[in-house]
Design an enzyme around this catalytic site. Structure first.
Site, mmCIF file in Angstrom:
data_model
loop_
_atom_site.group_PDB
_atom_site.id
_atom_site.type_symbol
_atom_site.label_atom_id
_atom_site.label_comp_id
_atom_site.label_asym_id
_atom_site.label_seq_id
_atom_site.Cartn_x
_atom_site.Cartn_y
_atom_site.Cartn_z
ATOM 1 N N LYS A 147 0.828 -1.217 0.000
ATOM 2 C CA LYS A 147 0.000 0.000 0.000
ATOM 3 C C LYS A 147 0.859 1.264 0.000
ATOM 4 O O LYS A 147 0.535 2.236 -0.668
ATOM 5 C CB LYS A 147 -0.940 0.021 1.209
ATOM 6 C CG LYS A 147 -2.107 -0.948 1.078
ATOM 7 C CD LYS A 147 -3.126 -0.746 2.181
ATOM 8 C CE LYS A 147 -4.302 -1.699 2.020
ATOM 9 N NZ LYS A 147 -5.219 -1.665 3.168
ATOM 10 N N LYS A 232 -4.318 -8.624 -7.421
ATOM 11 C CA LYS A 232 -5.543 -8.960 -6.695
ATOM 12 C C LYS A 232 -6.715 -8.077 -7.149
ATOM 13 O O LYS A 232 -6.520 -6.885 -7.372
ATOM 14 C CB LYS A 232 -5.254 -8.734 -5.194
ATOM 15 C CG LYS A 232 -6.293 -9.220 -4.248
ATOM 16 C CD LYS A 232 -5.911 -8.862 -2.814
ATOM 17 C CE LYS A 232 -6.195 -7.408 -2.503
ATOM 18 N NZ LYS A 232 -6.289 -7.099 -1.070
ATOM 19 N N LYS A 235 -11.433 -3.449 -4.337
ATOM 20 C CA LYS A 235 -12.446 -2.384 -4.345
ATOM 21 C C LYS A 235 -11.821 -1.049 -4.711
ATOM 22 O O LYS A 235 -12.477 -0.158 -5.195
ATOM 23 C CB LYS A 235 -13.000 -2.117 -2.940
ATOM 24 C CG LYS A 235 -13.578 -3.209 -2.167
ATOM 25 C CD LYS A 235 -14.202 -2.584 -0.893
ATOM 26 C CE LYS A 235 -14.263 -3.553 0.242
ATOM 27 N NZ LYS A 235 -13.144 -3.398 1.179
HETATM 28 P P1 AMP Z 1 -11.098 -5.860 2.410
HETATM 29 O O1 AMP Z 1 -11.837 -5.491 1.170
HETATM 30 O O2 AMP Z 1 -9.614 -5.611 2.266
HETATM 31 O O3 AMP Z 1 -11.677 -5.304 3.646
HETATM 32 O O4 AMP Z 1 -11.220 -7.447 2.539
HETATM 33 C C1 AMP Z 1 -12.303 -8.112 3.146
HETATM 34 C C2 AMP Z 1 -12.160 -9.602 2.975
HETATM 35 O O5 AMP Z 1 -12.199 -9.947 1.589
HETATM 36 C C3 AMP Z 1 -10.820 -10.146 3.495
HETATM 37 O O6 AMP Z 1 -11.028 -11.404 4.089
HETATM 38 C C4 AMP Z 1 -9.992 -10.285 2.259
HETATM 39 O O7 AMP Z 1 -8.986 -11.267 2.381
HETATM 40 C C5 AMP Z 1 -11.037 -10.694 1.232
HETATM 41 N N1 AMP Z 1 -10.633 -10.305 -0.110
HETATM 42 C C6 AMP Z 1 -10.414 -9.049 -0.570
HETATM 43 N N2 AMP Z 1 -10.060 -9.061 -1.857
HETATM 44 C C7 AMP Z 1 -10.044 -10.370 -2.234
HETATM 45 C C8 AMP Z 1 -9.745 -11.039 -3.459
HETATM 46 N N3 AMP Z 1 -9.387 -10.369 -4.551
HETATM 47 N N4 AMP Z 1 -9.822 -12.391 -3.479
HETATM 48 C C9 AMP Z 1 -10.189 -13.083 -2.374
HETATM 49 N N5 AMP Z 1 -10.482 -12.512 -1.184
HETATM 50 C C10 AMP Z 1 -10.402 -11.170 -1.120
#
Ligand code: AMP
Ligand code: TRP
Length: 370
Positions: A147, A232, A235
């Site tokens: 990041k 990856k 969002k």
């Molecule tokens: P976040 O959007 O970073 O708050 O992630 C929330 C959850 O979604 C966490 O458990 C992440 O590991 C999972 N996650 C986010 N992006 C991905 C992705 N591209 N593939 C699989 N899991 C994801």
């Protein structure tokens, strides 16, 4: 140190600390109410509309775990301010994330659903953990490096200590199972190191904070960007074409999948043929997760097809699975008061669990009680 444990509280005799002296799955309940259900905790940042990656890597598994676990799910708004954010939209983004989780199948009468800033126990324990975690441990965190990149001097101290807050989120509930996508694995290992050092430093090696088991499940634990199979899906990616949002309509989903980067070869018929083809692997993994199978069986069914053909099938499947969620989310967002009431109730229940655990942690650190 002559008690047979190393500095992180691990038993030197090769095993881990004795997990049974303080049964982790039950520790937060009064003894009379202790049950055999394992406690699950997980969180998601309200930093945008949830993506297919969030859904397949995490939320779908959260829904399934409700059947036989005591589940606590948290919209982590404290984590969302570690990067530059817009204060005018954070509250609504928090509500929208809660609506998305409910629409995806989180049942707030069965699970505890709340937002992180409503339960101050997280912050009190996070501070203690910031004083337990070592700088050297934080320096190894690849998510911070990803990041902040080369510009780390200009990022917030909160982004740097983020994993200590994440450890506090989980351990304030003595949760033992944490379903996340693959990108969170390193943070959970760090949480275990923090728990063990706390136990060693302040509990004479007793397992006050239990060890956490990461649940990184299914063939889509790392969903990749539709524009670049080595990145990856996120969002916060500047390109909306790189991801499927849970709110995308049928035409948008079909278009994004049609435009997804692929290679010119047809699909292989076995998993060895996915070697060196990250985009193909990603589109196969998505299908496998949505149909509750694995890469091999998707390839048995679709091996030999060209991408044009396969993408149509995949887009139809995505629309069938995601459209009901988007529709339910729109319905729920028409009634913000109900979502707020659900979050308020969840925060009350979360606080009742976390408060005695965090108070006990504060006592063990040695704070004066008057
Ligand atoms: P976040 O959007 O970073 O708050 O992630 C929330 C959850 O979604 C966490 O458990 C992440 O590991 C999972 N996650 C986010 N992006 C991905 C992705 N591209 N593939 C699989 N899991 C994801
Ligand atoms: N760091 C996680 C992410 O970005 C979100 C998170 C915060 C979390 N606290 C947590 C996940 C506790 C699991 C458990 O995905």
């Amino acid at each position: 140190m002559n008690d047979g444990r190393d500095f992180r509280g691990r038993a030197r005799s090769g095993g881990r600390v004795d997990r049974h002296r303080f049964p982790p799955e039950n520790a937060a309940l009064p003894f009379s109410e202790r049950t055999a259900m394992q406690r699950v905790f997980s969180g998601i940042q309200p930093t945008g509309i949830p993506t297919l990656g969030n859904y397949l890597g995490a939320v779908r598994n959260w829904v399934k775990l409700q059947e036989d676990h005591d589940c606590i799910y948290c919209v982590v708004d404290l984590h969302a301010i570690t990067m530059t954010h817009d204060p005018k939209t954070l509250a609504q983004a928090t509500r929208e994330m809660a609506a998305a989780l409910i629409a995806a199948g989180i049942d707030p009468t069965r699970s505890t659903l709340f937002h992180q800033s409503a339960v101050s126990a997280h912050l009190r324990l996070a501070w203690i953990f910031e004083c337990v975690v070592r700088l050297g441990w934080l320096n190894r965190m690849t998510q911070f490096k990803d990041k902040a990149g080369k510009d780390r001097e200009n990022f917030s101290a909160g982004l740097y200590t983020y994993p200590a807050l994440m450890a506090a989120d989980i351990l304030a509930y003595h949760a033992t199972r944490v379903p996340v996508g693959d990108d969170q694995r390193q943070h959970l290992e760090l949480a275990n190191d923090i728990a063990q050092k706390f136990n060693f430093d302040f509990c004479a090696g007793e397992t006050f904070f239990p060890l956490i088991e990461p649940l990184i499940l299914g063939p889509a634990a790392r969903v990749m960007s539709l524009r670049d199979g080595t990145k990856k899906m996120s969002k916060s990616d500047p390109s909306d074409q790189s991801r499927i949002n849970l709110t995308d309509d049928a035409d948008t989903i079909a278009l994004k999948i049609r435009r997804a980067k692929t290679d010119p070869e047809p699909l292989p018929s076995d998993t060895a043929g996915l070697e060196g083809r990250p985009e193909a692997r990603n589109l196969i993994g998505i299908y496998a997760a949505l149909t509750d199978t694995d890469h091999a069986s998707v390839l048995r069914e679709h091996g030999g097809r060209g991408f044009g053909d396969y993408k149509k099938i995949l887009a139809d499947l995505l629309v069938a699975k995601l459209e009901p969620i988007a529709e339910e989310m729109r319905r729920l967002l028409g009634d913000a008061a109900t979502i707020d009431a659900i979050l308020r109730d969840g925060a009350g229940r979360a606080e009742a669990i976390a408060e005695p655990i965090v108070r006990e942690a504060e006592k063990r650190v040695g704070f004066l009680r008057v």
